[in-house]
Design a protein around this motif. Sequence first.
Motif, PDB file in Angstrom:
ATOM      1  N   TYR A  72       5.947 -56.808  16.820  1.00  0.00           N
ATOM      2  CA  TYR A  72       6.460 -55.348  16.813  1.00  0.00           C
ATOM      3  C   TYR A  72       5.384 -54.378  17.562  1.00  0.00           C
ATOM      4  O   TYR A  72       5.601 -53.526  18.049  1.00  0.00           O
ATOM      5  CB  TYR A  72       6.622 -54.935  15.353  1.00  0.00           C
ATOM      6  N   GLN A  73       4.008 -54.791  17.679  1.00  0.00           N
ATOM      7  CA  GLN A  73       3.076 -54.281  18.408  1.00  0.00           C
ATOM      8  C   GLN A  73       3.333 -54.595  19.860  1.00  0.00           C
ATOM      9  O   GLN A  73       3.237 -53.685  20.804  1.00  0.00           O
ATOM     10  CB  GLN A  73       1.649 -54.734  18.130  1.00  0.00           C
ATOM     11  N   SER A  74       3.675 -55.612  20.175  1.00  0.00           N
ATOM     12  CA  SER A  74       3.500 -56.213  21.640  1.00  0.00           C
ATOM     13  C   SER A  74       4.810 -55.803  22.264  1.00  0.00           C
ATOM     14  O   SER A  74       4.911 -55.374  23.432  1.00  0.00           O
ATOM     15  CB  SER A  74       3.219 -57.625  21.815  1.00  0.00           C
ATOM     16  N   VAL A  75       6.050 -55.980  21.514  1.00  0.00           N
ATOM     17  CA  VAL A  75       7.340 -55.759  22.163  1.00  0.00           C
ATOM     18  C   VAL A  75       7.677 -54.067  22.021  1.00  0.00           C
ATOM     19  O   VAL A  75       8.267 -53.670  23.048  1.00  0.00           O
ATOM     20  CB  VAL A  75       8.492 -56.495  21.443  1.00  0.00           C
ATOM     21  N   LEU A  76       7.563 -53.755  21.125  1.00  0.00           N
ATOM     22  CA  LEU A  76       8.036 -52.209  20.592  1.00  0.00           C
ATOM     23  C   LEU A  76       6.834 -51.295  20.827  1.00  0.00           C
ATOM     24  O   LEU A  76       7.116 -49.992  21.156  1.00  0.00           O
ATOM     25  CB  LEU A  76       8.452 -51.959  19.410  1.00  0.00           C
ATOM     26  N   GLY A  77       5.521 -51.567  20.965  1.00  0.00           N
ATOM     27  CA  GLY A  77       4.503 -50.852  21.299  1.00  0.00           C
ATOM     28  C   GLY A  77       4.183 -50.326  19.974  1.00  0.00           C
ATOM     29  O   GLY A  77       3.334 -49.186  20.250  1.00  0.00           O
ATOM     30  N   ALA A  79       1.717 -49.045  16.611  1.00  0.00           N
ATOM     31  CA  ALA A  79       0.391 -49.341  16.348  1.00  0.00           C
ATOM     32  C   ALA A  79       0.429 -49.504  14.889  1.00  0.00           C
ATOM     33  O   ALA A  79       0.913 -49.163  14.045  1.00  0.00           O
ATOM     34  CB  ALA A  79      -0.352 -48.013  16.748  1.00  0.00           C
ATOM     35  N   VAL A  80      -0.927 -50.127  14.676  1.00  0.00           N
ATOM     36  CA  VAL A  80      -1.329 -50.325  13.223  1.00  0.00           C
ATOM     37  C   VAL A  80      -1.723 -48.970  12.468  1.00  0.00           C
ATOM     38  O   VAL A  80      -2.543 -48.362  13.070  1.00  0.00           O
ATOM     39  CB  VAL A  80      -2.453 -51.573  13.187  1.00  0.00           C
ATOM     40  N   GLY A  91       3.538 -48.054  13.271  1.00  0.00           N
ATOM     41  CA  GLY A  91       4.165 -46.745  13.388  1.00  0.00           C
ATOM     42  C   GLY A  91       4.006 -46.372  14.996  1.00  0.00           C
ATOM     43  O   GLY A  91       3.123 -47.059  15.653  1.00  0.00           O
ATOM     44  N   ALA A  92       4.447 -45.180  15.154  1.00  0.00           N
ATOM     45  CA  ALA A  92       4.243 -44.473  16.430  1.00  0.00           C
ATOM     46  C   ALA A  92       4.083 -42.994  16.127  1.00  0.00           C
ATOM     47  O   ALA A  92       4.505 -42.292  15.214  1.00  0.00           O
ATOM     48  CB  ALA A  92       5.556 -44.580  17.410  1.00  0.00           C
ATOM     49  N   SER A 208       2.221 -48.304  25.137  1.00  0.00           N
ATOM     50  CA  SER A 208       2.342 -48.260  23.517  1.00  0.00           C
ATOM     51  C   SER A 208       3.703 -47.332  23.408  1.00  0.00           C
ATOM     52  O   SER A 208       4.251 -46.783  24.482  1.00  0.00           O
ATOM     53  CB  SER A 208       1.187 -47.595  23.009  1.00  0.00           C
ATOM     54  N   ALA A 209       4.283 -47.327  22.200  1.00  0.00           N
ATOM     55  CA  ALA A 209       5.535 -46.565  22.000  1.00  0.00           C
ATOM     56  C   ALA A 209       5.358 -45.316  22.213  1.00  0.00           C
ATOM     57  O   ALA A 209       4.146 -44.592  22.025  1.00  0.00           O
ATOM     58  CB  ALA A 209       6.111 -47.048  20.503  1.00  0.00           C
TER      59      ALA A 209
END
Length: 328
Positions: A72-77, A79-80, A91-92, A208-209
């Motif tokens: 979810y971090q790499s594909v959607l961008g 962040a933790v 989230g974003a 990033s998203a």
Amino acid sequence: MTIELTRRTLLRLAGTASLALAAAAAARAEGTPTAGAGTIAATAPGFAGSTPIRCGAIGLRVRDLDRMSRYYQSVLGLAVISASADGVTLGAGGVPLVSMEARPQAEFEPRNAAGLFHTAFLMPSRRDLARWLVHVARNQTPLTGFADHSVSEAVYLDDPEGNGIEVYADRDPRLWRWEGERVVMGTHRLDVDGILGLTDTSRNDYASAPTGLRIGHMHLRVGDIQQSESFYRDAIGLDSTSRRDTASFLSSGRYHHHVALNTWNSAGAGSRDLAKTGLDWFSLEVADPALLTAQRERMARAGFAPTTVEHGFESTDPWGTRLRLVGV
């Protein structure tokens, strides 16, 4: 990378040879009839999140927390936002969207069970969707389909544990076509070239998203459409915007849909096994405190026994999926 090369790459990642076949795959993902290419122009963002009730966040039960978080971090961008040995929230723009709880011994939830069909992540603009498309093409991310739905333009994929994902951009709501209380949605070939023409396809600038990325709608597998409507329409108070024998689309404030329900693979499904992976809960946000109070009373009258959670309350749908209504 030229636009044409990127389009071929996207088709290959979707496992298909043409935009028409990719649209057919998306039709299977949304249960909408296919048609020719659409011609409506670009989007105006924000409507999905401006309605009295809107989508908030989701909770997933996952077997491999590290792999799923990285995806979810790499594909959607995403962040933790917070993390521990047992879970992570992503989230974003500082807004929590996806919480994962580690269940390393859990079995995978079967696709004919009730539960999550897909989580739909709404891009703030068509250009953001273009930037993301270049990102997944250059990173060779497998896709399952993409299509123009008249009200929106959408791309489909699955996470490593089989949870469906949609990434989409809305068209300007003034361009949606309504027939009475029903919004016209279809499945057409996606104008990939038109989308990619909004960005530089020679480089990946989706680090990033976008800060405005949100969950635009939730699409669920259910065992019975009428029974699901008794919960999501009658008890929750969402309005019907489109309906078929095997699918129902519901929203607040005349959005095309905040919640979709289908029985395509899950007709007759019984209660979910909450020890398995999959969707644990999702939230709907309610901006007006008076409306939130009224919604709790409405659910109680309908017999769905809401219980208190932080900032609101929750209940379970007829198959055991937890829905939270929370104030913002």
